[in-house]
Design a protein around this motif. Structure first.
Motif, PDB file in Angstrom:
ATOM      1  N   TRP A 143       0.837  -1.198   0.000  1.00 59.10           N
ATOM      2  CA  TRP A 143       0.000   0.000   0.000  1.00 59.10           C
ATOM      3  C   TRP A 143       0.871   1.247   0.000  1.00 59.10           C
ATOM      4  O   TRP A 143       1.913   1.291   0.674  1.00 59.10           O
ATOM      5  CB  TRP A 143      -0.908   0.008   1.217  1.00 59.10           C
ATOM      6  CG  TRP A 143      -2.003  -1.011   1.164  1.00 59.10           C
ATOM      7  CD1 TRP A 143      -2.120  -2.027   0.257  1.00 59.10           C
ATOM      8  CD2 TRP A 143      -3.115  -1.125   2.049  1.00 59.10           C
ATOM      9  NE1 TRP A 143      -3.246  -2.765   0.523  1.00 59.10           N
ATOM     10  CE2 TRP A 143      -3.877  -2.242   1.608  1.00 59.10           C
ATOM     11  CE3 TRP A 143      -3.544  -0.413   3.163  1.00 59.10           C
ATOM     12  CZ2 TRP A 143      -5.041  -2.642   2.262  1.00 59.10           C
ATOM     13  CZ3 TRP A 143      -4.707  -0.808   3.808  1.00 59.10           C
ATOM     14  CH2 TRP A 143      -5.437  -1.912   3.362  1.00 59.10           C
ATOM     15  N   THR A 145       0.975   3.862   1.627  1.00 58.57           N
ATOM     16  CA  THR A 145       0.814   4.692   2.816  1.00 58.57           C
ATOM     17  C   THR A 145       2.127   5.406   3.108  1.00 58.57           C
ATOM     18  O   THR A 145       3.212   4.894   2.864  1.00 58.57           O
ATOM     19  CB  THR A 145       0.413   3.850   4.030  1.00 58.57           C
ATOM     20  OG1 THR A 145       1.296   2.727   4.131  1.00 58.57           O
ATOM     21  CG2 THR A 145      -1.005   3.329   3.878  1.00 58.57           C
ATOM     22  N   ARG A 187      -5.994   7.483   0.630  1.00 58.56           N
ATOM     23  CA  ARG A 187      -5.021   7.986  -0.334  1.00 58.56           C
ATOM     24  C   ARG A 187      -4.934   9.511  -0.344  1.00 58.56           C
ATOM     25  O   ARG A 187      -3.870  10.086  -0.537  1.00 58.56           O
ATOM     26  CB  ARG A 187      -5.378   7.493  -1.733  1.00 58.56           C
ATOM     27  CG  ARG A 187      -5.279   5.985  -1.908  1.00 58.56           C
ATOM     28  CD  ARG A 187      -5.679   5.582  -3.311  1.00 58.56           C
ATOM     29  NE  ARG A 187      -5.640   4.141  -3.503  1.00 58.56           N
ATOM     30  CZ  ARG A 187      -4.553   3.478  -3.914  1.00 58.56           C
ATOM     31  NH1 ARG A 187      -3.442   4.154  -4.184  1.00 58.56           N
ATOM     32  NH2 ARG A 187      -4.575   2.181  -4.063  1.00 58.56           N
TER      33      ARG A 187
END
Length: 231
Positions: A143, A145, A187
């Motif tokens: 991901w 992040t 996001r």
């Protein structure tokens, strides 16, 4: 100072005083804040230069000396005299992570699933990890992040919820591991960018550049963090 002048001074953009030291920012890449939208990096560059900061892009540090640093610009090298040099070399995993018998990413971060458990598909269900030392893997891969304080707060709350869920089950999970809450990827959450006397609030390509309002927001946010974690 007359009250009208005070208002004008508060509303005006702060300017460097004669005794303010000269600041040079050396960036290796072609723009600032590469993790954010290109226009955010361009605005950050303009804000820093408006405060008298000299910004050198596409410039690499070659060596540091007691009275300055040697940098490479294009095909040549330039010596930049300075009284104080600060190097921001980025972040890397803590060495202790390499000593743990847990799945890790190629760069060394702990690998966790969307439920923040320390295994991709199988392993001890009771083992969780969260915060700056982990990377979430699920769906299409790792991901995107970013390391930000609010991300750690969300993850810590999720881990607490999942641990309480497991504690409510019989030892050994004879009926199988119950469904656990997954972490949600945000996001386009808001980011705060501190730039000397200025502060930007960013969401995607949207930039909120209101100096007074942004400063009050950043101060309020810091008070919330201190109130949460200060005994």
């Amino acid at each position: 100072i007359p009250r009208a002048w005070q208002t004008a001074l508060l509303a005006a953009e702060p300017r460097p005083w004669p005794h303010t030291p000269a600041v040079t920012l050396v960036a290796r890449g072609p723009r600032l804040l590469p993790q954010l939208a290109p226009r955010v990096g361009a605005r950050a560059l303009a804000v820093l230069r408006s405060q008298g900061v000299e910004v050198k892009l596409d410039t690499t540090l070659v060596a540091a000396h007691p009275d300055g640093v040697l940098v490479r610009e294009g095909d040549g090298e330039v010596y930049v005299p300075c009284a104080l040099a600060l190097w921001a070399g980025g972040v890397r995993p803590a060495p202790i992570l390499a000593e743990l018998d847990l799945p890790r990413r190629p760069a060394g971060w702990l690998q966790v699933g969307p439920t923040l458990q320390c295994f991709p598909m199988e392993g001890p269900a009771e083992l969780f990890a969260c915060g700056d030392g982990v990377r979430v893997v699920g769906g299409e891969g790792e991901w995107p992040t970013m390391q930000r304080a609010i991300e750690c707060i969300w993850q810590a709350k999720l881990v607490a919820q999942n641990v309480l869920t497991l504690l409510g089950q019989p030892p050994g999970f004879p009926d199988g591991v119950p469904p656990l809450h997954p972490h949600r990827l945000r996001r386009n959450f808001f980011y705060g960018v501190s730039l000397g006397t200025r502060s930007l609030v960013v969401r995607g390509a949207l930039i909120l550049d209101l100096p007074a309002a942004n400063q009050r927001f950043r101060r309020w946010l810091m008070r919330q963090y201190f109130a949460r974690y200060t005994p």
